[in-house]
Motif scaffolding. Structure first.
Motif, short mmCIF file in Angstrom:
data_model
loop_
_atom_site.label_atom_id
_atom_site.label_comp_id
_atom_site.label_asym_id
_atom_site.label_seq_id
_atom_site.Cartn_x
_atom_site.Cartn_y
_atom_site.Cartn_z
N GLY A 66 0.82 -1.21 0.00
CA GLY A 66 0.00 0.00 0.00
C GLY A 66 0.85 1.25 0.00
N SER A 67 0.23 2.38 -0.29
CA SER A 67 1.00 3.62 -0.35
C SER A 67 1.37 4.09 1.05
N ASP A 68 0.92 3.37 2.09
CA ASP A 68 1.43 3.64 3.44
C ASP A 68 2.62 2.73 3.76
N GLY A 69 3.07 1.96 2.77
CA GLY A 69 4.24 1.10 2.95
C GLY A 69 3.92 -0.24 3.57
N THR B 99 2.75 16.96 -3.43
CA THR B 99 3.77 15.91 -3.47
C THR B 99 3.80 15.20 -2.13
N PRO B 100 3.59 13.88 -2.13
CA PRO B 100 3.60 13.16 -0.84
C PRO B 100 4.99 13.15 -0.21
N ASP B 101 5.02 13.15 1.12
CA ASP B 101 6.30 12.96 1.82
C ASP B 101 6.75 11.52 1.64
N ALA B 102 8.06 11.30 1.77
CA ALA B 102 8.60 9.94 1.64
C ALA B 102 8.08 9.07 2.79
N LEU B 103 7.86 7.79 2.51
CA LEU B 103 7.39 6.87 3.54
C LEU B 103 8.51 6.55 4.52
N PRO B 104 8.15 6.35 5.81
CA PRO B 104 9.18 6.08 6.82
C PRO B 104 9.65 4.62 6.82
N PHE B 105 10.38 4.22 5.76
CA PHE B 105 10.90 2.86 5.69
C PHE B 105 12.15 2.71 6.56
N GLY B 106 12.30 1.53 7.17
CA GLY B 106 13.50 1.22 7.94
C GLY B 106 14.52 0.45 7.11
N ASP C 82 -4.94 18.54 16.09
CA ASP C 82 -4.67 17.12 16.31
C ASP C 82 -5.25 16.37 15.11
N LEU C 83 -4.37 15.72 14.35
CA LEU C 83 -4.82 15.08 13.10
C LEU C 83 -4.69 13.56 13.18
N GLU C 84 -5.78 12.90 12.84
CA GLU C 84 -5.73 11.45 12.67
C GLU C 84 -6.09 11.23 11.20
N SER C 85 -5.17 10.61 10.44
CA SER C 85 -5.41 10.52 9.00
C SER C 85 -4.97 9.19 8.45
N SER C 86 -5.75 8.68 7.48
CA SER C 86 -5.37 7.44 6.82
C SER C 86 -4.17 7.66 5.90
N VAL C 87 -3.82 8.92 5.64
CA VAL C 87 -2.67 9.22 4.77
C VAL C 87 -1.65 10.07 5.53
#
Lengths: 473, 94
Positions: A348-351, A443-450, B33-38
């Protein structure tokens, strides 16, 4: 009967010679209703096994109890086509020491056939079996408890595993023919209360998407099919099960009736939609590696022209006779497509891992025309991106991308672009689609990958395509 | 400007629920305070947009709880504006 292979699960495991460190396998034909994986792994844990490699054709939400068995050291390695739900979430956060191996359905089949993925003991759920192990994904008896239809993903395991245990919830009299799994490949038969909940294979009934965007995408995709040059009498087709792909079949059907065009076969995961077209005489044969709903499962039981195939016969890249080599058109979905036509259907785009490779790589690579249908955005999540989060299907296999903002054609297929333009379709540069997405969402921020590798994605030829890293929160 | 508790938006996919109320006694500024799916990819942008929209409407001190389901900027701006109007009673559309 003489030579009966009936035994308890524990005894079957003991007899199999399973030892710590070995590979066990499962199929996923019951999808969200599967009960076999959790039942067998619970039993293995109770018997004290450790360090096992679980090689399933796929895993889903229902397999969350494996988390405990990973923590306990019973399972230390996983190979699968996909992961979903809490198990996927935990693995994405670094649950396992060893990365999960992801293969396509065709890739798994050929890896098993070629010995690259060696299975020591296969535990194969079946909706009916006789005492010798002739088994299949439906039952003709009055006591039938479950039905999953095709056992296509289990067939390589049945054929190539060192030891095969059939687990059934309907023991029928010998001989249980027609059969999927042959008694010649089976060492033990175990009877349990239930192997799976058939109602969870899918929603069950044909459900047309009412989402107006899905309908728009489906109509566009149908126009692409119809004007692609491949829509001729005797063509062949495969579709996914998403709302848009299902609806595509509806619009193609109208055109088939209008123009008097019939298909020679439909391939893959077979749905009620495809069964309907087959029964209407619009599709001559169904080639079924996996029945996606109860209608399809019933059809494979009752219709001799609805043929079950193994994962190898379906989609192997190394077996030249596999059905994908004869496939004209495939319509697929995507989580992300990038400007080089690479597709991601796994992460997913949340990694976080939330999907499955399935037959995506296989059908895209070997079909004459592969069409990806996806919206430009899902909420705020872009589906056309500069670079996919994880590479699953290489762009050279992907021909057309259909979005609600236009249709992008791979520059390697100028003749297809020309045909679509001539038909009045809006053909655009895929870079324009990505730019359009960015203009709406930023522009999305980069995902926090380890730094930890939690998954390795194989291509169907056995080469590594990409690595999936853990996600840090 | 007096801030009362007010709500705008829904928890539907593609929408955002904005709950606004007065700043805690002694606190100044906007607490979002933000809760977000993205959140991982757009959390910063969304928080800045919420605070920016409120400031444009002259609201400098407030507590905002935002529950986002992947809303686009236009939606976020509309929901924040509606919540602000309900909260202050000041119609900005006239």
């Amino acid at each position: 009967m003489r030579n009966s292979k009936l035994t308890s699960l524990e005894e079957a495991i003991r007899k199999s010679g399973l030892r710590d460190g070995m590979t066990i396998s499962f199929h996923h034909h019951f999808r969200g209703g599967d009960k076999v994986v959790n039942m067998v792994v619970d039993c293995l844990a109770k018997m004290g096994f450790k360090d096992l490699h679980l090689a399933a054709s796929s895993l889903s939400d229902v397999h969350a109890p494996l988390i405990q068995h990973i923590k306990n050291g019973v399972i230390t390695k996983i190979s699968t086509s996909g992961l979903r739900g809490e198990l996927a979430n935990e693995i994405s956060h670094g649950l396992m020491k060893e990365p999960v191996i992801f293969r396509s359905h065709g890739g798994r089949g050929s890896a098993i056939a070629c010995g690259e993925l060696h299975i020591d003991v296969a535990f194969l759920g079946a909706s009916s079996s006789d005492e010798l192990g002739n088994a299949c994904g439906y039952s003709r008896s009055e006591n039938a408890k479950s039905i999953c239809g095709s056992l296509g993903y289990a067939l390589p395991d049945a054929r190539y595993a060192d030891h095969v245990v059939v687990i059934t919830d309907d023991l029928v009299s010998y001989p249980n023919v027609p059969k999927s799994i042959s008694a010649a490949d089976v060492e033990s038969v175990v009877v349990v209360d239930s192997v799976g909940d058939s109602s969870k294979i899918s929603a069950g009934a044909i459900r047309d998407s009412k989402n107006p965007r899905d309908i728009l995408l489906a109509k566009q995709a149908a126009k692409v099919v119809i004007n692609s040059g491949y829509f001729q009498d005797g063509f062949s087709i495969q579709t996914g099960t998403g709302g848009a792909s299902l609806a595509v079949v509806k619009y193609i059907r109208e055109s088939m009736l209008e123009k008097g065009i019939k298909a020679s076969f439909a391939l893959g995961g077979i749905t009620a939609h495809m069964v309907k077209l087959h029964e209407e005489g619009l599709i001559d044969r169904l080639i079924d590696v996996q029945s996606f709903d109860k209608v399809a499962a019933e059809s494979i039981k009752n219709d001799p022209f609805h043929q079950e195939v193994s994962a190898v016969e379906y989609a192997s890249g190394v077996h030249q006779g596999s059905a994908v080599h004869a496939l004209d058109i495939v319509i697929l979905s995507a989580l992300e497509v990038d400007v080089n036509f690479n597709v991601n259907v796994l992460v997913g785009s949340d990694g976080i891992i939330r999907g499955a490779i399935g037959g995506h790589q296989d059908t895209a690579a070997d079909s004459a025309l592969s069409i990806i249908v996806c919206p430009l955005l899902r909420g705020r999540i872009p589906c056309v991106v500069p670079k996919v989060t994880t590479l699953i299907t290489p762009g050279k296999s992907v021909d057309v991308v259909v979005t609600e903002y236009g249709i992008a054609v791979n520059p390697a297929r100028p003749e297809v672009a020309e045909k679509l333009r001539a038909a009045g379709l809006k053909v655009v540069d895929i870079n324009e689609l990505a730019a359009k997405a960015t203009s709406i969402i930023g522009t999305p921020d980069a995902l926090p990958f380890g730094d930890k590798v939690v998954g390795i994605v194989y291509n169907r030829d056995g080469k590594v395509l990409d690595e999936i890293h853990n996600i840090v929160e | 400007m007096e801030i009362k508790n007010a709500v705008a938006g829904t928890l539907e996919s593609g929408d955002i629920l904005i709950q606004i109320g007065p700043a805690k006694p002694g606190d100044t500024g906007l607490a979002v305070d933000l809760e977000s799916s993205v959140a991982a990819q757009f959390g910063k942008q969304i928080k800045e947009l919420i605070a920016g929209t409120l400031k444009e409407l002259g609201i400098e001190n407030a507590v905002v709880k935002a529950t986002d389901k992947g809303a686009l900027d236009c939606t976020i701006r509309a929901r924040v504006t509606a919540a602000a109007v309900r909260s202050t009673g000041k119609d900005v559309w006239k």
